[in-house]
Each structure stands twice: as C-alpha cells, then as structure tokens.
Design a protein around this motif. Structure first.
Motif, mmCIF file in Angstrom:
data_model
loop_
_atom_site.group_PDB
_atom_site.id
_atom_site.type_symbol
_atom_site.label_atom_id
_atom_site.label_comp_id
_atom_site.label_asym_id
_atom_site.label_seq_id
_atom_site.Cartn_x
_atom_site.Cartn_y
_atom_site.Cartn_z
ATOM 1 N N ARG A 88 23.296 57.251 88.321
ATOM 2 C CA ARG A 88 22.653 56.027 87.821
ATOM 3 C C ARG A 88 22.603 56.039 86.288
ATOM 4 N N GLU A 89 22.253 57.148 85.685
ATOM 5 C CA GLU A 89 22.209 57.265 84.223
ATOM 6 C C GLU A 89 23.606 57.085 83.619
ATOM 7 N N ALA A 90 24.606 57.630 84.287
ATOM 8 C CA ALA A 90 25.985 57.494 83.802
ATOM 9 C C ALA A 90 26.422 56.034 83.814
ATOM 10 N N LEU A 91 26.028 55.315 84.855
ATOM 11 C CA LEU A 91 26.398 53.897 84.949
ATOM 12 C C LEU A 91 25.679 53.063 83.879
ATOM 13 N N VAL A 92 24.428 53.458 83.537
ATOM 14 C CA VAL A 92 23.711 52.759 82.455
ATOM 15 C C VAL A 92 24.460 52.934 81.134
ATOM 16 N N GLU A 93 24.891 54.180 80.866
ATOM 17 C CA GLU A 93 25.657 54.448 79.643
ATOM 18 C C GLU A 93 26.969 53.677 79.626
ATOM 19 N N LYS A 94 27.624 53.616 80.791
ATOM 20 C CA LYS A 94 28.873 52.863 80.902
ATOM 21 C C LYS A 94 28.643 51.396 80.593
ATOM 22 N N LYS A 95 27.545 50.845 81.130
ATOM 23 C CA LYS A 95 27.215 49.429 80.922
ATOM 24 C C LYS A 95 26.988 49.143 79.440
ATOM 25 N N GLN A 96 26.244 50.011 78.768
ATOM 26 C CA GLN A 96 25.974 49.811 77.338
ATOM 27 C C GLN A 96 27.268 49.878 76.521
ATOM 28 N N ALA A 97 28.131 50.818 76.866
ATOM 29 C CA ALA A 97 29.408 50.942 76.166
ATOM 30 C C ALA A 97 30.282 49.706 76.402
ATOM 31 N N THR A 98 30.263 49.216 77.652
ATOM 32 C CA THR A 98 31.062 48.032 78.007
ATOM 33 C C THR A 98 30.576 46.808 77.224
ATOM 34 N N GLU A 99 29.264 46.638 77.087
ATOM 35 C CA GLU A 99 28.704 45.507 76.346
ATOM 36 C C GLU A 99 29.079 45.583 74.866
ATOM 37 N N ARG A 100 29.063 46.800 74.343
ATOM 38 C CA ARG A 100 29.456 46.982 72.953
ATOM 39 C C ARG A 100 30.928 46.636 72.749
ATOM 40 N N VAL A 101 31.766 46.976 73.721
ATOM 41 C CA VAL A 101 33.191 46.618 73.657
ATOM 42 C C VAL A 101 33.350 45.112 73.599
ATOM 43 N N ARG A 102 32.599 44.398 74.456
ATOM 44 C CA ARG A 102 32.689 42.930 74.473
ATOM 45 C C ARG A 102 32.249 42.327 73.142
ATOM 46 N N SER A 103 31.186 42.913 72.561
ATOM 47 C CA SER A 103 30.713 42.424 71.261
ATOM 48 C C SER A 103 31.771 42.626 70.176
ATOM 49 N N ILE A 104 32.400 43.799 70.198
ATOM 50 C CA ILE A 104 33.440 44.100 69.216
ATOM 51 C C ILE A 104 34.641 43.171 69.398
ATOM 52 N N GLU A 105 35.009 42.897 70.635
ATOM 53 C CA GLU A 105 36.147 42.008 70.896
ATOM 54 C C GLU A 105 35.860 40.594 70.391
ATOM 55 N N ALA A 106 34.588 40.152 70.501
ATOM 56 C CA ALA A 106 34.211 38.838 69.973
ATOM 57 C C ALA A 106 34.333 38.832 68.444
ATOM 58 N N GLN A 107 33.888 39.931 67.811
ATOM 59 C CA GLN A 107 34.005 40.046 66.350
ATOM 60 C C GLN A 107 35.468 40.064 65.921
ATOM 61 N N LEU A 108 36.294 40.767 66.689
ATOM 62 C CA LEU A 108 37.718 40.834 66.358
ATOM 63 C C LEU A 108 38.380 39.476 66.483
ATOM 64 N N GLU A 109 37.953 38.711 67.473
ATOM 65 C CA GLU A 109 38.513 37.364 67.648
ATOM 66 C C GLU A 109 38.129 36.478 66.469
ATOM 67 N N ASN A 110 36.869 36.589 66.025
ATOM 68 C CA ASN A 110 36.412 35.815 64.871
ATOM 69 C C ASN A 110 37.143 36.247 63.598
ATOM 70 N N LEU A 111 37.320 37.563 63.444
ATOM 71 C CA LEU A 111 38.057 38.074 62.291
ATOM 72 C C LEU A 111 39.500 37.580 62.286
ATOM 73 N N GLY A 112 40.078 37.481 63.483
ATOM 74 C CA GLY A 112 41.445 36.983 63.589
ATOM 75 C C GLY A 112 41.555 35.572 63.054
ATOM 76 N N SER A 113 40.552 34.722 63.362
ATOM 77 C CA SER A 113 40.542 33.342 62.865
ATOM 78 C C SER A 113 40.380 33.314 61.350
ATOM 79 N N ILE A 114 39.478 34.178 60.853
ATOM 80 C CA ILE A 114 39.253 34.229 59.399
ATOM 81 C C ILE A 114 40.522 34.667 58.671
ATOM 82 N N LEU A 115 41.177 35.688 59.202
ATOM 83 C CA LEU A 115 42.396 36.195 58.562
ATOM 84 C C LEU A 115 43.514 35.159 58.590
ATOM 85 N N SER A 116 43.614 34.410 59.683
ATOM 86 C CA SER A 116 44.632 33.349 59.754
ATOM 87 C C SER A 116 44.363 32.279 58.702
ATOM 88 N N SER A 117 43.075 31.933 58.547
ATOM 89 C CA SER A 117 42.702 30.942 57.538
ATOM 90 C C SER A 117 42.981 31.464 56.137
#
Length: 220
Positions: A88-117
C-alpha cells in the motif's frame, strides 16, 4: 512580452512626430538597428532559459518514470511476501510520482508553445533587422527628403498668413514711396542762367508795354 512591444513602438509611431524628432536620420536609423539588436539578444537569452528549463523538466520526468516503475515493482514484491501494508505504501509513492509526471508533462507542453512563439518572434526580429540594415542608406535618404519636404510645406503654409501679407504690403508701399522720391528728384531748381533769361524776357515785355501805352496816349 515587453521586449517585443518595443518593436511596434519604433515602427508604428506617427510619421510627422517621428520626423520632428529626427535631427539626424542616419543617427535615428542606427538607433533603430541598436534597439533591434538589443531586442534580438534578449529574445535569444529568454529562449535559452526556456530551453534549459525544458531540459531540466525532461530529465526530472525521466527520473520520475523510473521511480514509478520501481515503486510498482516494490508493491508487487510486497504482495508476494504477504506485506500488503508495504504494498500500500509503495502504491502511494507510485501515485505521487505519477502525478508529478503529469504536472511536468503539462509544463513541457506549455513550454513547447512558448518556444514556438519565441521562434516566430525571433524570426520576425531577425528579418526586420536584416531589412533595416539592407535599406539603411535608402531609409536615411528618404528621411532627409521627407524632412526637407515638410520644411518647404511649412514655409509655403506660413506665406499665406495675414502677418506675412501685411509685411509684404508695407514693403510694397515703401518701394512706391522710394520710386516717387526718385521721380521728384528729377525736378531740379532753375539754374542762374535760366533765371536771368526769365528776367531779361520780363524786362523786354515791360519795355514794349510802356512803349505801347505812350503811343496810345499820343494818338488821343
């Protein structure tokens, strides 16, 4: 961004007010080139910072994806060993890491738009800088010509003013008086010879008149 707004301020300014400020067209064009070069440098610096940020986020995402896989493996291992609490503790850590990945991917997508501009803006600035440099001499000549035309137009416009018309009439009157004075100067006083001649003529007439009177008395 503020740095890009300055380009519009330079090239979209009112023509007449711009001409009034251009004391030296060559210096003004050089100023424009310097402004564009400064803007281009700052834009490139900003893009470099965004690229560095993107690289850092991609590296962090890679580490997090490894962490997600590692915590999933640990959860399976804990279950295999009858340790649901650890799973159960391992799955909690996995969940937190997964959420952080999603946040980073959103930032990368925004950065991609900024760089294109930024790429598009950099291209526009570079093109404009090249255009100004290529046309520098022509622009200087056109600016000087425009200022000269404006001065002529101002002079012609001022010639229609009532003040100038009054001065012109006053000058015309002075010239007419000068002409009249010159004409009157031609009428000189009689010379002594002329005066003596007039006196002699008058004396002869008086003598003849006296003779005529005496003759008429004798006939009475």
């Amino acid at each position: 961004m503020q740095m890009f707004k300055r380009i519009a301020d330079i090239f979209n300014s009112n023509v007449n007010s711009a001409l009034d400020r251009i004391e030296d067209p060559a210096k003004m064009i050089s100023y424009m080139i310097a402004e564009l070069q400064d803007t281009l440098t700052k834009a490139r610096t900003s893009k470099a910072a965004r690229l560095a940020e993107k690289t850092s986020l991609e590296r962090e995402r890679g580490e997090l994806l490894k962490s997600v896989a590692r915590w999933e493996d640990r959860a399976k291992l804990a279950i295999a060993n009858g340790r649901e609490d650890l799973a159960r503790e391992a799955l909690v850590e996995k969940k937190q890491a997964t959420e952080r990945v999603r946040s980073i991917e959103a930032q990368l997508e925004n950065l991609g738009s900024i760089l294109s501009s930024q790429d598009a803006q950099l291209s526009q600035i570079a093109d404009k800088l090249k255009e100004v440099k290529d046309k520098q001499q022509i622009l200087v000549q056109r600016a000087r010509s425009a200022k000269e035309k404006k001065k002529v137009a101002d002079t012609l416009r001022s010639s229609d003013s009532s003040e100038l018309a009054g001065k012109f009439n006053e000058l015309e009157s002075k010239i007419e008086r000068m002409e009249a004075d010159a004409q009157m100067a031609g009428y000189h006083r009689a010379s002594p010879t002329d005066e003596f001649g007039k006196m002699e003529s008058d004396s002869a007439i008086e003598s003849e008149l006296a003779q005529l009177k005496a003759s008429m008395k004798e006939n009475l």
